[in-house]
Write a protein that holds these residues in place. Structure first.
Motif, PDB file in Angstrom:
ATOM      1  N   MET A  29      30.545  28.337  -9.679  1.00  0.00           N
ATOM      2  CA  MET A  29      31.693  28.798 -10.430  1.00  0.00           C
ATOM      3  C   MET A  29      31.340  28.988 -11.912  1.00  0.00           C
ATOM      4  SD  MET A  29      35.536  27.275 -10.942  1.00  0.00           S
ATOM      5  CE  MET A  29      35.632  26.628  -9.338  1.00  0.00           C
ATOM      6  N   TRP A  30      30.449  28.147 -12.438  1.00  0.00           N
ATOM      7  CA  TRP A  30      30.067  28.280 -13.851  1.00  0.00           C
ATOM      8  C   TRP A  30      29.390  29.620 -14.099  1.00  0.00           C
ATOM      9  CZ3 TRP A  30      25.168  29.243 -15.420  1.00  0.00           C
ATOM     10  CH2 TRP A  30      24.152  29.026 -14.491  1.00  0.00           C
ATOM     11  N   PHE A  31      28.615  30.104 -13.103  1.00  0.00           N
ATOM     12  CA  PHE A  31      27.934  31.386 -13.261  1.00  0.00           C
ATOM     13  C   PHE A  31      28.941  32.532 -13.323  1.00  0.00           C
ATOM     14  CE2 PHE A  31      25.458  35.054 -11.587  1.00  0.00           C
ATOM     15  CZ  PHE A  31      24.539  35.127 -12.622  1.00  0.00           C
ATOM     16  N   TRP A  32      30.014  32.424 -12.561  1.00  0.00           N
ATOM     17  CA  TRP A  32      31.065  33.454 -12.614  1.00  0.00           C
ATOM     18  C   TRP A  32      31.649  33.516 -14.023  1.00  0.00           C
ATOM     19  CZ3 TRP A  32      36.165  33.911 -13.891  1.00  0.00           C
ATOM     20  CH2 TRP A  32      36.798  35.093 -13.509  1.00  0.00           C
ATOM     21  N   TRP A  33      31.933  32.356 -14.617  1.00  0.00           N
ATOM     22  CA  TRP A  33      32.477  32.333 -15.982  1.00  0.00           C
ATOM     23  C   TRP A  33      31.476  32.900 -16.983  1.00  0.00           C
ATOM     24  CZ3 TRP A  33      37.315  32.105 -17.172  1.00  0.00           C
ATOM     25  CH2 TRP A  33      38.204  31.484 -16.305  1.00  0.00           C
ATOM     26  N   PHE A  34      30.208  32.565 -16.792  1.00  0.00           N
ATOM     27  CA  PHE A  34      29.161  33.097 -17.668  1.00  0.00           C
ATOM     28  C   PHE A  34      29.116  34.624 -17.592  1.00  0.00           C
ATOM     29  CE2 PHE A  34      24.737  34.561 -18.115  1.00  0.00           C
ATOM     30  CZ  PHE A  34      24.499  34.190 -19.431  1.00  0.00           C
ATOM     31  N   MET A  35      29.094  35.186 -16.379  1.00  0.00           N
ATOM     32  CA  MET A  35      29.063  36.639 -16.200  1.00  0.00           C
ATOM     33  C   MET A  35      30.351  37.282 -16.703  1.00  0.00           C
ATOM     34  SD  MET A  35      26.151  37.536 -15.161  1.00  0.00           S
ATOM     35  CE  MET A  35      26.505  39.235 -14.810  1.00  0.00           C
ATOM     36  N   PHE A  36      31.463  36.600 -16.523  1.00  0.00           N
ATOM     37  CA  PHE A  36      32.744  37.114 -16.997  1.00  0.00           C
ATOM     38  C   PHE A  36      32.708  37.300 -18.511  1.00  0.00           C
ATOM     39  CE2 PHE A  36      37.190  36.451 -18.321  1.00  0.00           C
ATOM     40  CZ  PHE A  36      37.796  37.472 -17.595  1.00  0.00           C
ATOM     41  N   VAL A  37      32.252  36.278 -19.216  1.00  0.00           N
ATOM     42  CA  VAL A  37      32.177  36.354 -20.676  1.00  0.00           C
ATOM     43  C   VAL A  37      31.143  37.410 -21.106  1.00  0.00           C
ATOM     44  CG1 VAL A  37      31.523  35.072 -22.767  1.00  0.00           C
ATOM     45  CG2 VAL A  37      32.998  34.006 -21.067  1.00  0.00           C
ATOM     46  N   CYS A  38      29.994  37.436 -20.444  1.00  0.00           N
ATOM     47  CA  CYS A  38      28.964  38.430 -20.784  1.00  0.00           C
ATOM     48  C   CYS A  38      29.472  39.852 -20.593  1.00  0.00           C
ATOM     49  CB  CYS A  38      27.710  38.212 -19.946  1.00  0.00           C
ATOM     50  SG  CYS A  38      26.760  36.770 -20.441  1.00  0.00           S
ATOM     51  N   ASN A  39      30.242  40.089 -19.547  1.00  0.00           N
ATOM     52  CA  ASN A  39      30.752  41.432 -19.286  1.00  0.00           C
ATOM     53  C   ASN A  39      31.904  41.819 -20.214  1.00  0.00           C
ATOM     54  OD1 ASN A  39      28.947  42.271 -17.319  1.00  0.00           O
ATOM     55  ND2 ASN A  39      30.111  41.308 -15.692  1.00  0.00           N
ATOM     56  N   ASN A  82      29.251  33.859  -3.904  1.00  0.00           N
ATOM     57  CA  ASN A  82      28.006  33.176  -4.265  1.00  0.00           C
ATOM     58  C   ASN A  82      27.401  33.806  -5.524  1.00  0.00           C
ATOM     59  OD1 ASN A  82      26.611  35.496  -3.503  1.00  0.00           O
ATOM     60  ND2 ASN A  82      26.184  34.717  -1.445  1.00  0.00           N
ATOM     61  N   GLU A  83      26.423  33.125  -6.093  1.00  0.00           N
ATOM     62  CA  GLU A  83      25.838  33.562  -7.367  1.00  0.00           C
ATOM     63  C   GLU A  83      25.157  34.925  -7.262  1.00  0.00           C
ATOM     64  OE1 GLU A  83      23.338  30.577  -9.062  1.00  0.00           O
ATOM     65  OE2 GLU A  83      24.991  29.181  -9.355  1.00  0.00           O
ATOM     66  N   ASN A  84      24.548  35.220  -6.135  1.00  0.00           N
ATOM     67  CA  ASN A  84      23.891  36.526  -5.976  1.00  0.00           C
ATOM     68  C   ASN A  84      24.908  37.661  -6.061  1.00  0.00           C
ATOM     69  OD1 ASN A  84      21.322  35.472  -5.704  1.00  0.00           O
ATOM     70  ND2 ASN A  84      21.465  35.313  -3.475  1.00  0.00           N
ATOM     71  N   MET A  85      26.019  37.513  -5.381  1.00  0.00           N
ATOM     72  CA  MET A  85      27.054  38.552  -5.394  1.00  0.00           C
ATOM     73  C   MET A  85      27.636  38.706  -6.797  1.00  0.00           C
ATOM     74  SD  MET A  85      28.671  40.909  -3.917  1.00  0.00           S
ATOM     75  CE  MET A  85      28.367  40.711  -2.186  1.00  0.00           C
ATOM     76  N   VAL A  86      27.891  37.601  -7.460  1.00  0.00           N
ATOM     77  CA  VAL A  86      28.434  37.647  -8.823  1.00  0.00           C
ATOM     78  C   VAL A  86      27.438  38.323  -9.757  1.00  0.00           C
ATOM     79  CG1 VAL A  86      29.153  36.235 -10.793  1.00  0.00           C
ATOM     80  CG2 VAL A  86      29.915  35.637  -8.496  1.00  0.00           C
ATOM     81  N   GLY A  87      26.153  38.026  -9.594  1.00  0.00           N
ATOM     82  CA  GLY A  87      25.118  38.656 -10.415  1.00  0.00           C
ATOM     83  C   GLY A  87      25.017  40.153 -10.186  1.00  0.00           C
ATOM     84  N   ILE A  88      25.104  40.564  -8.922  1.00  0.00           N
ATOM     85  CA  ILE A  88      25.038  41.995  -8.602  1.00  0.00           C
ATOM     86  C   ILE A  88      26.232  42.731  -9.181  1.00  0.00           C
ATOM     87  CG2 ILE A  88      25.177  43.655  -6.696  1.00  0.00           C
ATOM     88  CD1 ILE A  88      23.468  41.625  -5.065  1.00  0.00           C
TER      89      ILE A  88
END
Length: 123
Positions: free
Chosen positions: A1-11, A84-90
């Protein structure tokens, strides 16, 4: 879940840049033509009229596009909150790539507007 927040802020960074820098270019054009900051192309730096026109035109485009892509950026990421983190990253990489296009395309549109507004065969 932390990675989703990280990608959310980055985007959200690119829409924020478009909104902030677009507003600064549009409302606070550098007074003098310079080679350090601002919309610096050969055509825009020809004289003060082209310099101001380019900043106004590109600044307005970036400001509008920043607001336009902000909402879809948020809405597209929400369904992937529990992925999962892979899907969020893609998904994050795809969003970032599309946003970069919105960052670059206004440059071509501004150059076309400059060419149309300030017709000159010397360039």
């Amino acid at each position: 879940m932390w990675f989703w927040w990280f990608m959310f802020v980055c985007n959200l960074i690119i829409p924020a840049i478009l909104i902030f820098i677009g507003r600064m270019m549009w409302k606070h054009c550098p007074k003098k033509i310079n080679h350090i900051y601002g919309y610096r192309t050969k055509r825009s730096m020809r004289n003060i009229d082209t310099w101001q026109f380019a900043h106004d035109y590109c600044g307005r485009l970036w400001w509008k596009l920043g607001w336009i892509i902000l909402i879809p950026t948020i809405l597209i990421q929400i369904p992937f909150f529990y992925s999962n983190e892979n899907m969020v990253g893609i998904v994050g990489a795809i969003i970032c790539t599309i946003q970069c296009a919105f960052l670059i395309i206004p440059i071509f549109l501004t150059e076309a507007a400059l060419r149309k507004a300030f017709f000159d065969d010397r360039i």
